[in-house]
Write a protein that holds these residues in place. Structure first.
Motif, PDB file in Angstrom:
ATOM      1  N   LEU A 102      35.674  32.391  26.314  1.00  0.00           N
ATOM      2  CA  LEU A 102      36.853  33.373  27.065  1.00  0.00           C
ATOM      3  C   LEU A 102      36.833  34.717  26.508  1.00  0.00           C
ATOM      4  O   LEU A 102      36.593  34.766  25.230  1.00  0.00           O
ATOM      5  CB  LEU A 102      38.259  32.852  26.704  1.00  0.00           C
ATOM      6  N   GLN A 107      39.352  37.224  30.833  1.00  0.00           N
ATOM      7  CA  GLN A 107      40.718  36.942  30.926  1.00  0.00           C
ATOM      8  C   GLN A 107      41.522  37.451  31.880  1.00  0.00           C
ATOM      9  O   GLN A 107      42.252  37.441  32.663  1.00  0.00           O
ATOM     10  CB  GLN A 107      41.417  37.006  29.494  1.00  0.00           C
ATOM     11  N   GLU A 111      43.311  36.720  35.401  1.00  0.00           N
ATOM     12  CA  GLU A 111      44.831  37.195  35.765  1.00  0.00           C
ATOM     13  C   GLU A 111      44.815  37.930  36.974  1.00  0.00           C
ATOM     14  O   GLU A 111      45.818  37.842  37.783  1.00  0.00           O
ATOM     15  CB  GLU A 111      45.304  37.805  34.494  1.00  0.00           C
TER      16      GLU A 111
END
Length: 298
Positions: A102, A107, A111
């Motif tokens: 990650l 990330q 999202e």
């Protein structure tokens, strides 16, 4: 959203992010500018720095950092550093699909892809597909709201796939193909390679049109590979042009090829469908790009 719907050509303005190894050579810079200057078609939400390794970097991580810095440089010239978020991506290529790493870019991509109420997210992938594949491995649920526009590899019938984006991270390519996400693919040869331009044509249209235009001219001239007749393929604008105007990049939906162990394509019956570019309309694309840069006066 249904996968078949995601494979339809977009109409109107779409949400998008750009994944770029901006310092790898000199075409990513043109793609960043093009995406930024087409707000009627592209709502660019973020830019991700991707890893690369060649004679302009000491490692994949160094390539990613240099790409991050180059994105910043372009945004400064465009006076857009305050309104366009940039995220650092992977510091290494995908070593193992079982252990994706990650990062800030991954990330953010996850999202944004999960914001289904805002509509599908188009991911313009013009680098090693590491960041995008990592997001798909970590969050496979996003495939119902994501369309990946991927510049990578050559045409299905080409005898090899010795192409920079593809060869940098073949495990990530396999992860992308296995993900079942909606995929728009731009083969490099013999499709994107038609986006060739000479330094003389570039100077004619951009010289004297502002600091940004002068920077693009400079990096192009500095990259000159040899004396005599010389043109450079500005590969990466093919992906942006597809969203700006789908007529610029004629395409068709067909079965996705499978990847052989030697990195070449294999046609297999019953494979999931993807949309593949068949052509790029070189003159309208460059005309549109140069017109936008000239009008911006940056």
């Amino acid at each position: 959203m249904e996968r078949a719907t995601l494979l339809e050509l977009p109409t109107g303005r779409v949400r998008a992010v750009l994944d770029t190894d901006a310092y790898n050579e000199i075409d990513d810079q043109f793609a960043i500018v093009y995406a930024m200057l087409a707000p009627e078609s592209i709502e660019l939400e973020a830019i991700y720095a991707a890893p690369f390794l060649n004679n302009r970097s000491q490692s994949a991580a160094d390539g990613m950092e240099k790409s991050y810095d180059e994105i910043q440089r372009i945004l400064e010239l465009m006076k857009s550093t305050d309104c366009m978020p940039i995220f650092r991506g992977s510091e290494a290529f995908l070593a193992d699909q079982a252990e994706p790493v990650l990062t800030a870019a991954v990330q953010d991509l996850i999202e944004r892809a999960r914001q289904r109420d805002k509509g599908p997210l188009y991911v313009m992938a013009i680098a090693a597909i590491t960041n995008v594949a990592t997001a798909l491995l970590l969050a496979p649920d996003i495939i119902d709201n994501i369309v990946v526009l991927w510049l990578g590899g050559h045409a299905d019938y080409w005898p090899h796939n010795r192409e920079f984006n593809f060869q940098q991270d073949i495990p990530a390519v396999q992860a992308l193909l296995d993900s079942n996400c909606a995929l728009f693919r731009v083969p490099c040869v013999p499709v994107a390679d038609h986006l060739q331009i000479s330094p003389y044509e570039l100077e004619y249209y951009l010289s004297g049109k502002g600091p940004l235009a002068e920077y693009l001219c400079k990096i192009f001239q500095d990259y000159r590979e040899h004396e005599g007749a010389w043109t450079k393929v500005i590969w990466d604008i093919a992906v942006v042009a597809w969203l700006v105007n789908p007529d610029f990049v004629p395409s068709a939906v067909a079965g996705m090829p499978a990847l052989r162990a030697d990195g070449t394509w294999q046609q297999v019956e019953g494979r999931t469908e993807i949309r593949s570019a068949m052509q790029v309309r070189r003159d309208p694309i460059f005309t549109d790009l140069f017109t936008r840069i000239s009008r911006a006066g940056l």
